[in-house]
Enzyme design. Structure first.
Site, mmCIF file in Angstrom:
data_model
loop_
_atom_site.group_PDB
_atom_site.id
_atom_site.type_symbol
_atom_site.label_atom_id
_atom_site.label_comp_id
_atom_site.label_asym_id
_atom_site.label_seq_id
_atom_site.Cartn_x
_atom_site.Cartn_y
_atom_site.Cartn_z
ATOM 1 N NE ARG A 122 38.244 40.682 30.320
ATOM 2 C CZ ARG A 122 39.371 39.985 30.316
ATOM 3 N NH1 ARG A 122 40.510 40.555 30.552
ATOM 4 N NH2 ARG A 122 39.356 38.693 30.081
ATOM 5 C CD GLN A 127 31.559 36.953 34.186
ATOM 6 O OE1 GLN A 127 30.903 35.926 34.271
ATOM 7 N NE2 GLN A 127 32.183 37.489 35.206
HETATM 8 P P1 NAD Z 1 45.837 39.446 31.406
HETATM 9 O O1 NAD Z 1 45.887 38.645 30.156
HETATM 10 O O2 NAD Z 1 45.768 40.937 31.326
HETATM 11 O O3 NAD Z 1 47.151 39.076 32.277
HETATM 12 C C1 NAD Z 1 47.454 37.747 32.636
HETATM 13 C C2 NAD Z 1 47.936 37.705 34.061
HETATM 14 O O4 NAD Z 1 49.274 38.209 34.158
HETATM 15 C C3 NAD Z 1 47.104 38.537 35.039
HETATM 16 O O5 NAD Z 1 46.556 37.668 36.017
HETATM 17 C C4 NAD Z 1 48.115 39.517 35.636
HETATM 18 O O6 NAD Z 1 47.863 39.785 37.008
HETATM 19 C C5 NAD Z 1 49.421 38.768 35.456
HETATM 20 N N1 NAD Z 1 50.638 39.583 35.527
HETATM 21 C C6 NAD Z 1 50.890 40.805 35.001
HETATM 22 N N2 NAD Z 1 52.155 41.199 35.295
HETATM 23 C C7 NAD Z 1 52.737 40.198 35.979
HETATM 24 C C8 NAD Z 1 54.021 40.006 36.540
HETATM 25 N N3 NAD Z 1 54.970 40.944 36.434
HETATM 26 N N4 NAD Z 1 54.272 38.846 37.200
HETATM 27 C C9 NAD Z 1 53.303 37.901 37.299
HETATM 28 N N5 NAD Z 1 52.068 38.012 36.798
HETATM 29 C C10 NAD Z 1 51.779 39.152 36.146
HETATM 30 O O7 NAD Z 1 44.720 38.921 32.371
HETATM 31 P P2 NAD Z 1 43.248 38.403 32.039
HETATM 32 O O8 NAD Z 1 43.257 36.954 31.903
HETATM 33 O O9 NAD Z 1 42.716 39.222 30.942
HETATM 34 O O10 NAD Z 1 42.510 38.760 33.388
HETATM 35 C C11 NAD Z 1 42.706 40.022 34.027
HETATM 36 C C12 NAD Z 1 41.631 40.336 35.042
HETATM 37 O O11 NAD Z 1 40.360 40.474 34.421
HETATM 38 C C13 NAD Z 1 41.467 39.302 36.119
HETATM 39 O O12 NAD Z 1 41.236 39.982 37.345
HETATM 40 C C14 NAD Z 1 40.234 38.563 35.724
HETATM 41 O O13 NAD Z 1 39.584 37.961 36.832
HETATM 42 C C15 NAD Z 1 39.421 39.716 35.185
HETATM 43 N N6 NAD Z 1 38.367 39.236 34.280
HETATM 44 C C16 NAD Z 1 37.107 39.745 34.436
HETATM 45 C C17 NAD Z 1 36.102 39.290 33.597
HETATM 46 C C18 NAD Z 1 34.691 39.807 33.714
HETATM 47 O O14 NAD Z 1 34.251 40.162 34.782
HETATM 48 N N7 NAD Z 1 33.962 39.863 32.598
HETATM 49 C C19 NAD Z 1 36.366 38.364 32.633
HETATM 50 C C20 NAD Z 1 37.655 37.883 32.506
HETATM 51 C C21 NAD Z 1 38.665 38.344 33.335
#
Ligand code: NAD
Length: 375
Positions: A122, A127
């Site tokens: 990621r 992206q």
């Molecule tokens: P995910 O599906 O892994 O998790 C969903 C959310 O649940 C996350 O925000 C996480 O912090 C939260 N979480 C985990 N345990 C928790 C708890 N006990 N209580 C409350 N919340 C909790 O997340 P995602 O949507 O895949 O995104 C994860 C990260 O990846 C983010 O930092 C996002 O900005 C980043 N991201 C980067 C790119 C990129 O650069 N290509 C693209 C998408 C996402």
């Protein structure tokens, strides 16, 4: 002879998406590929064969697999589909290697070069290929709509001749890609929205969408921008503090996930018992077991007047746009590998290497190799 990129009809139960879209066909053809699509591949997504202009429509899956150099799929292939793949061909899809180690072994045995889209690193450059993001955004949108549908009240404030209606309160736990889209959608529908995540970076994102961030004083930033698992003490603290907020919610949408771990259990039965009768929980984490201890993945139950809805494969419920976005992710991944109409991947590229699961009879991903072969 040009390289043949082939798209079968998905066979997994309930899967309505298809791994191709008309503008993607045009671009693949421009890159020198010939595109084959199985007849009816788009029918569950309301996309008729006639919309796949520029592609050759093939009458059966077997015909398609026999000709395919590169197969584009949504779901991991079934055993029957693996049997049909041509030896040495390329397979690209959401292959769920952790859930399907025996299929990865079968792909290796057949000398397939398999890429798992969900393993693409990621990083900013990738992206446009990020299927986790494109499909999570769809799930988050749909979760807010499901909440509005199942709730016995309006989301927006309404001022009518029959009186003023107060807006619903929607609480979102887990503010990754899905959570952010759920916030935006619930706000557009007029609800008052509060949200919580263990990553402090999300506070600003929540506020920028016009929602209130719930401060609990527990943060758990993990590696690579993900959350880490909470300690037992932190979990207890979190549950108690969150219960007070959740008691005021009309709709609770949970999306919390920790990579490689089952969904964290954030909502115990006691928290549900404290909720209003008529309140709704949409547990988007159901795929990993759910964030609520009462969740039954794939089912809708009612506990003390609280509806707990735990849908699986939510992106498939928005199949038109889910297919379009997924097909574009695939195109962006495939484009740098097609040079002058030839398949010529640069395995030193971290994006290609990151997604590569099997190649030349070997499992290329260390973690998956250990899982499949124990070495
Ligand atoms: P995910 O599906 O892994 O998790 C969903 C959310 O649940 C996350 O925000 C996480 O912090 C939260 N979480 C985990 N345990 C928790 C708890 N006990 N209580 C409350 N919340 C909790 O997340 P995602 O949507 O895949 O995104 C994860 C990260 O990846 C983010 O930092 C996002 O900005 C980043 N991201 C980067 C790119 C990129 O650069 N290509 C693209 C998408 C996402």
């Amino acid at each position: 002879m040009s390289i043949k990129v082939a798209v079968p009809k998905e066979t997994a139960e309930g899967e309505r998406r298809v791994a191709i879209e008309s503008s993607v066909i045009a671009k693949l053809v421009k890159l020198g590929a010939e595109v084959l699509v199985e007849t009816g591949a788009g029918s569950a997504a309301h996309i008729p064969d006639s919309a796949f202009s520029g592609a050759t429509i093939v009458p059966t899956a077997n015909d398609l697999y026999q000709q395919a150099d590169i197969v584009l799929k949504v779901q991991p292939p079934s055993d029957a589909e693996i049997a049909q793949l041509k030896e040495g061909s390329v397979l690209i899809g959401m292959l769920q290697p952790y859930q399907n180690p025996e299929r990865i072994a079968a792909l290796k045995a057949k000398n397939i070069t398999a890429y798992a889209m969900e393993l693409i690193p990621r990083i900013s450059r990738a992206q446009a290929m990020d299927v986790l993001s494109s499909q999570a955004a769809i799930a988050g949108y749909k979760a807010a709509i499901m909440g509005a549908d199942l709730a016995p009240r309006f989301f927006p404030m309404l001022t009518t001749a029959a009186g003023t209606i107060r807006p619903s309160k929607v609480i979102i736990i887990g503010v990754g890609v899905a959570g952010l889209q759920a916030i935006a959608t619930a706000r557009r529908l007029g609800a008052v929205v509060e949200a919580y995540d263990v990553r402090s970076a999300t506070k600003e994102q929540v506020q920028s969408l016009g929602a209130k961030f719930i401060e609990l004083g527990i943060t758990a930033e993990g590696a690579g921008g993900y959350a880490r698992e909470l300690t037992a003490e932190e979990k207890q603290q979190q549950q108690e503090a969150l219960a007070k907020h959740i008691a005021t919610a009309d709709v609770l949408i949970t999306t919390a996930a920790v990579p490689g771990r089952p969904s964290p259990k954030i909502i115990p039965e006691s928290t549900v018992d404290g909720m209003k009768s008529g309140a709704v929980i949409i547990d988007l984490a159901a795929e990993g077991g759910g964030n609520c201890t009462l969740t039954q993945p794939g089912k809708t139950i009612v506990h003390n007047g609280v509806t707990i809805h735990a849908p699986l494969n939510v992106p498939s419920q928005v199949p038109v746009h889910a297919s379009e976005m997924y097909a574009k992710n695939l195109l962006n991944f495939l484009t740098p590998m097609l040079k002058g109409g030839e398949y010529a991947p640069d395995f030193s590229d971290e994006v290609i290497a990151g997604a590569l699961l099997t190649h030349e009879g070997k499992i290329m991903n260390d973690t998956i190799r250990q899982l499949v072969e124990g070495a």
